[in-house]
Enzyme design. Sequence first.
Site, mmCIF file in Angstrom:
data_model
loop_
_atom_site.group_PDB
_atom_site.id
_atom_site.type_symbol
_atom_site.label_atom_id
_atom_site.label_comp_id
_atom_site.label_asym_id
_atom_site.label_seq_id
_atom_site.Cartn_x
_atom_site.Cartn_y
_atom_site.Cartn_z
ATOM 1 C CG LEU A 145 -1.870 -1.150 1.427
ATOM 2 C CD1 LEU A 145 -2.633 -0.998 2.743
ATOM 3 C CD2 LEU A 145 -2.843 -1.248 0.268
ATOM 4 C CG ASP A 146 0.443 4.295 -2.961
ATOM 5 O OD1 ASP A 146 1.210 3.442 -3.437
ATOM 6 O OD2 ASP A 146 -0.399 4.911 -3.642
ATOM 7 C CE LYS A 147 5.295 8.980 4.639
ATOM 8 N NZ LYS A 147 6.236 10.123 4.465
ATOM 9 C CB THR A 193 -2.913 3.899 0.696
ATOM 10 O OG1 THR A 193 -2.884 4.752 -0.453
ATOM 11 C CG2 THR A 193 -4.152 3.019 0.633
#
Length: 363
Positions: free
Chosen positions: A175-177, A179
């Site tokens: 997951l993106d930082k 998100t």
Amino acid sequence: MNAKAKRRAWSGAGEPEPVPTPELARQPLAAPSGPQVFEVDAAGAGERLDRFLGGAAAARRIALSRTRLKALIEAGEVSVDGSVARDPSTRLAEGARIAFEAPPAEDSPLVGEDLPLAVVFEDEHLIVIDKPAGLVVHPAPGHAAGTLVNALIRHCGASLSGVGGVRRPGIVHRLDKDTSGLLVAAKTDAAHRGLAELFADHGRTGSLEREYLALVWGRFDAATGKIAAPIGRDPRHREKMAVASEERGRHATTHWRLMEAFGPASLVACRLETGRTHQIRVHMASIGHPLLGDSVYGAGFNTKAARLSEAARAALAGLGRQALHASILGFEHPATGAPLRFESPPPEDFSHLLIALRAARAA
């Protein structure tokens, strides 16, 4: 709702049901235990040593990748007819007897760190985390420490039996930082291989179920939709991704479903058929609905905040990130075959924005 019904709800009743592949119906993978012995049959005669072992291990459902087997061969851990074979390209004769024993996993060079973790589920095979926004998943340039992997190494300790020969968690999706939401990591090679198979399929034929909640700008004219557009590196801004040509990008498909409409903004649920970097953010922006708070792909929509209520503007400013949350994660356990399904409600910052948008709609 079962997996078939959910696929129909997302993709439309008129689309044919995907047929499960034999590969995904196989028995769960098992970790290698004790001496492993294989005999080369007629079909394997003339095969490379590493390729033969890779296929033989897969047929027995032993969790050893070809890369791992190649490393064992080069380390002198594999013998052919009683003699050490260090060359992965060694050609095999019919009747040859191959033997090896996978050595204990080595400690990871990464340092474990005592960071808070919201553990949703954990057993000896895997761990499911509800990741907060702001936490980087894997060490990388600029983020050498303080990551989820560092925290998992400390939290799991000796229960990490080794992924690829090293005591580390196996990350099969990220997951993106900024998100938030559900993420699973493997603690063993067997779980890592099994989860990797599921995530490579992205739920098209297997048991994987993933759903994201996203707050996006604008209204929708339809209740559901599908975005099929290749994604590649933005040629003008290398830190960004963008919809690209088929020659320059990689195939990417996102399904979206309208959950709530708030006038200037909407809540949608997204399901991915592929796992490209920033996929939901890029795809939603490409159809004119970038995520609220997304400074990378939605910067041109910042002026739309003026159409929000005062409370919603304050909540958006407090969010300080893209409004994206991994809310549902379901899959068959790679070692036991048991069905697992987890749901995560939106975190406080996301919920505050939802509450403010609902209040403004009701006013």
